[in-house]
Motif scaffolding. Sequence first.
Motif, PDB file in Angstrom:
ATOM      1  N   MET A  55       0.833  -1.204   0.000  1.00 13.36           N
ATOM      2  CA  MET A  55       0.000   0.000   0.000  1.00 13.36           C
ATOM      3  C   MET A  55       0.868   1.255   0.000  1.00 13.36           C
ATOM      4  O   MET A  55       0.539   2.242  -0.657  1.00 13.36           O
ATOM      5  CB  MET A  55      -0.948   0.016   1.201  1.00 13.36           C
ATOM      6  CG  MET A  55      -2.174  -0.826   1.017  1.00 13.36           C
ATOM      7  SD  MET A  55      -3.066  -0.477  -0.511  1.00 13.36           S
ATOM      8  CE  MET A  55      -3.529   1.211  -0.290  1.00 13.36           C
ATOM      9  N   ALA A  56       1.959   1.244   0.741  1.00 12.47           N
ATOM     10  CA  ALA A  56       2.858   2.403   0.753  1.00 12.47           C
ATOM     11  C   ALA A  56       3.454   2.627  -0.637  1.00 12.47           C
ATOM     12  O   ALA A  56       3.508   3.760  -1.119  1.00 12.47           O
ATOM     13  CB  ALA A  56       3.968   2.204   1.782  1.00 12.47           C
ATOM     14  N   LEU A  57       3.877   1.558  -1.294  1.00  9.82           N
ATOM     15  CA  LEU A  57       4.428   1.667  -2.641  1.00  9.82           C
ATOM     16  C   LEU A  57       3.382   2.191  -3.622  1.00  9.82           C
ATOM     17  O   LEU A  57       3.655   3.108  -4.408  1.00  9.82           O
ATOM     18  CB  LEU A  57       4.959   0.307  -3.109  1.00  9.82           C
ATOM     19  CG  LEU A  57       5.526   0.265  -4.525  1.00  9.82           C
ATOM     20  CD1 LEU A  57       6.766   1.147  -4.622  1.00  9.82           C
ATOM     21  CD2 LEU A  57       5.838  -1.162  -4.917  1.00  9.82           C
ATOM     22  N   LEU A  58       2.166   1.636  -3.572  1.00 12.73           N
ATOM     23  CA  LEU A  58       1.099   2.105  -4.448  1.00 12.73           C
ATOM     24  C   LEU A  58       0.748   3.564  -4.179  1.00 12.73           C
ATOM     25  O   LEU A  58       0.436   4.316  -5.091  1.00 12.73           O
ATOM     26  CB  LEU A  58      -0.145   1.235  -4.280  1.00 12.73           C
ATOM     27  CG  LEU A  58      -0.161  -0.069  -5.048  1.00 12.73           C
ATOM     28  CD1 LEU A  58      -1.377  -0.911  -4.667  1.00 12.73           C
ATOM     29  CD2 LEU A  58      -0.143   0.179  -6.540  1.00 12.73           C
ATOM     30  N   THR A  59       0.823   3.965  -2.923  1.00  5.55           N
ATOM     31  CA  THR A  59       0.538   5.360  -2.570  1.00  5.55           C
ATOM     32  C   THR A  59       1.554   6.300  -3.195  1.00  5.55           C
ATOM     33  O   THR A  59       1.191   7.343  -3.755  1.00  5.55           O
ATOM     34  CB  THR A  59       0.520   5.530  -1.040  1.00  5.55           C
ATOM     35  OG1 THR A  59      -0.493   4.675  -0.490  1.00  5.55           O
ATOM     36  CG2 THR A  59       0.237   6.965  -0.646  1.00  5.55           C
ATOM     37  N   PHE A  60       2.835   5.952  -3.139  1.00  3.90           N
ATOM     38  CA  PHE A  60       3.866   6.788  -3.754  1.00  3.90           C
ATOM     39  C   PHE A  60       3.720   6.831  -5.273  1.00  3.90           C
ATOM     40  O   PHE A  60       3.903   7.878  -5.894  1.00  3.90           O
ATOM     41  CB  PHE A  60       5.270   6.314  -3.361  1.00  3.90           C
ATOM     42  CG  PHE A  60       5.636   6.678  -1.957  1.00  3.90           C
ATOM     43  CD1 PHE A  60       5.650   8.002  -1.548  1.00  3.90           C
ATOM     44  CD2 PHE A  60       5.961   5.693  -1.040  1.00  3.90           C
ATOM     45  CE1 PHE A  60       5.985   8.348  -0.244  1.00  3.90           C
ATOM     46  CE2 PHE A  60       6.295   6.026   0.267  1.00  3.90           C
ATOM     47  CZ  PHE A  60       6.302   7.362   0.663  1.00  3.90           C
ATOM     48  N   GLY A  67      -0.299  11.203 -10.047  1.00  4.56           N
ATOM     49  CA  GLY A  67      -1.238  12.297  -9.847  1.00  4.56           C
ATOM     50  C   GLY A  67      -0.612  13.652 -10.109  1.00  4.56           C
ATOM     51  O   GLY A  67      -1.233  14.525 -10.732  1.00  4.56           O
ATOM     52  N   LEU A  68       0.622  13.843  -9.671  1.00  9.33           N
ATOM     53  CA  LEU A  68       1.308  15.113  -9.916  1.00  9.33           C
ATOM     54  C   LEU A  68       1.617  15.312 -11.399  1.00  9.33           C
ATOM     55  O   LEU A  68       1.482  16.424 -11.926  1.00  9.33           O
ATOM     56  CB  LEU A  68       2.591  15.194  -9.084  1.00  9.33           C
ATOM     57  CG  LEU A  68       2.381  15.359  -7.578  1.00  9.33           C
ATOM     58  CD1 LEU A  68       3.706  15.262  -6.843  1.00  9.33           C
ATOM     59  CD2 LEU A  68       1.685  16.672  -7.266  1.00  9.33           C
ATOM     60  N   THR A  89      -3.166  21.015 -16.479  1.00  4.75           N
ATOM     61  CA  THR A  89      -3.146  22.455 -16.310  1.00  4.75           C
ATOM     62  C   THR A  89      -2.410  23.176 -17.444  1.00  4.75           C
ATOM     63  O   THR A  89      -2.361  24.399 -17.459  1.00  4.75           O
ATOM     64  CB  THR A  89      -2.473  22.851 -14.975  1.00  4.75           C
ATOM     65  OG1 THR A  89      -1.144  22.313 -14.939  1.00  4.75           O
ATOM     66  CG2 THR A  89      -3.269  22.367 -13.788  1.00  4.75           C
ATOM     67  N   ARG A  90      -1.865  22.439 -18.385  1.00  7.36           N
ATOM     68  CA  ARG A  90      -1.129  23.053 -19.503  1.00  7.36           C
ATOM     69  C   ARG A  90      -2.092  23.738 -20.462  1.00  7.36           C
ATOM     70  O   ARG A  90      -3.233  23.320 -20.603  1.00  7.36           O
ATOM     71  CB  ARG A  90      -0.318  21.999 -20.273  1.00  7.36           C
ATOM     72  CG  ARG A  90       0.753  21.289 -19.484  1.00  7.36           C
ATOM     73  CD  ARG A  90       1.857  22.200 -18.963  1.00  7.36           C
ATOM     74  NE  ARG A  90       1.452  22.769 -17.684  1.00  7.36           N
ATOM     75  CZ  ARG A  90       1.790  23.964 -17.239  1.00  7.36           C
ATOM     76  NH1 ARG A  90       2.552  24.757 -17.925  1.00  7.36           N
ATOM     77  NH2 ARG A  90       1.377  24.400 -16.088  1.00  7.36           N
ATOM     78  N   PRO A  91      -1.598  24.758 -21.160  1.00 10.08           N
ATOM     79  CA  PRO A  91      -2.430  25.450 -22.152  1.00 10.08           C
ATOM     80  C   PRO A  91      -2.783  24.528 -23.331  1.00 10.08           C
ATOM     81  O   PRO A  91      -2.122  23.529 -23.574  1.00 10.08           O
ATOM     82  CB  PRO A  91      -1.567  26.615 -22.629  1.00 10.08           C
ATOM     83  CG  PRO A  91      -0.367  26.661 -21.771  1.00 10.08           C
ATOM     84  CD  PRO A  91      -0.289  25.375 -21.017  1.00 10.08           C
ATOM     85  N   SER A  92      -3.814  24.919 -24.042  1.00 10.07           N
ATOM     86  CA  SER A  92      -4.260  24.151 -25.216  1.00 10.07           C
ATOM     87  C   SER A  92      -3.215  24.213 -26.318  1.00 10.07           C
ATOM     88  O   SER A  92      -2.527  25.212 -26.482  1.00 10.07           O
ATOM     89  CB  SER A  92      -5.560  24.735 -25.753  1.00 10.07           C
ATOM     90  OG  SER A  92      -6.556  24.655 -24.781  1.00 10.07           O
ATOM     91  N   LYS A  93      -3.106  23.116 -27.063  1.00  7.47           N
ATOM     92  CA  LYS A  93      -2.235  23.074 -28.238  1.00  7.47           C
ATOM     93  C   LYS A  93      -3.070  23.422 -29.458  1.00  7.47           C
ATOM     94  O   LYS A  93      -4.153  22.850 -29.642  1.00  7.47           O
ATOM     95  CB  LYS A  93      -1.629  21.685 -28.419  1.00  7.47           C
ATOM     96  CG  LYS A  93      -0.764  21.216 -27.286  1.00  7.47           C
ATOM     97  CD  LYS A  93       0.634  21.680 -27.496  1.00  7.47           C
ATOM     98  CE  LYS A  93       1.478  21.109 -26.350  1.00  7.47           C
ATOM     99  NZ  LYS A  93       2.824  21.391 -26.427  1.00  7.47           N
ATOM    100  N   PRO A  94      -2.606  24.310 -30.299  1.00  7.70           N
ATOM    101  CA  PRO A  94      -3.415  24.701 -31.454  1.00  7.70           C
ATOM    102  C   PRO A  94      -3.610  23.584 -32.479  1.00  7.70           C
ATOM    103  O   PRO A  94      -4.602  23.568 -33.185  1.00  7.70           O
ATOM    104  CB  PRO A  94      -2.649  25.866 -32.066  1.00  7.70           C
ATOM    105  CG  PRO A  94      -1.277  25.798 -31.504  1.00  7.70           C
ATOM    106  CD  PRO A  94      -1.351  25.054 -30.222  1.00  7.70           C
ATOM    107  N   GLU A  95      -2.688  22.647 -32.580  1.00  4.42           N
ATOM    108  CA  GLU A  95      -2.816  21.594 -33.582  1.00  4.42           C
ATOM    109  C   GLU A  95      -3.761  20.572 -33.091  1.00  4.42           C
ATOM    110  O   GLU A  95      -4.375  19.876 -32.952  1.00  4.42           O
ATOM    111  CB  GLU A  95      -1.478  20.946 -33.926  1.00  4.42           C
ATOM    112  CG  GLU A  95      -0.768  20.228 -32.838  1.00  4.42           C
ATOM    113  CD  GLU A  95       0.085  21.112 -31.944  1.00  4.42           C
ATOM    114  OE1 GLU A  95       0.530  20.614 -30.900  1.00  4.42           O
ATOM    115  OE2 GLU A  95       0.322  22.278 -32.234  1.00  4.42           O
TER     116      GLU A  95
END
Length: 141
Positions: A116-121, A127-128, A135-141
């Motif tokens: 569980m600790a390994l899966l949590t990391f 997730g990060l 959160t990145r801006p849109s790509k025009p292509e």
Amino acid sequence: MNFQTAVKTCLTEKYATFSGRASRSEYWWFVLAYVIGAVIISLLGIGLLSIVYTLALIVPAAAAGSRRLQDTGRKGWLIFIPVGLGVISMILMPSVPVIEDDQMMQLPDMGSMGLMALLTFVQLFVGLVFLWWLTRPSKPE
């Protein structure tokens, strides 16, 4: 896109639409609505309602995430990586210790706690990475 339009779009017009694009505002307003709903339902304390809420919104949440990833130039199916990790963690999660009348508390063994600790990391890292991608801006292509 405002809050109401984003929620309406994700829940009615594009409920299970995995193709196309979702702007940052559409995705993040929908995520905010999802979190607010989850908090309200958890405060009510009805477990079955929480399960129904999650099952009802898992498809539009995955669809919005997929469209958002495609808007940033990535493959939409990648959204299922954190979802799959969450499902694996729920399946492998050790049972919660229960104390019954003067009996000793039985704790999970160290192997399952280590897993569980390994899966949590791993989930934290994934997730990060996904937070960064979403959160990145849109790509025009």
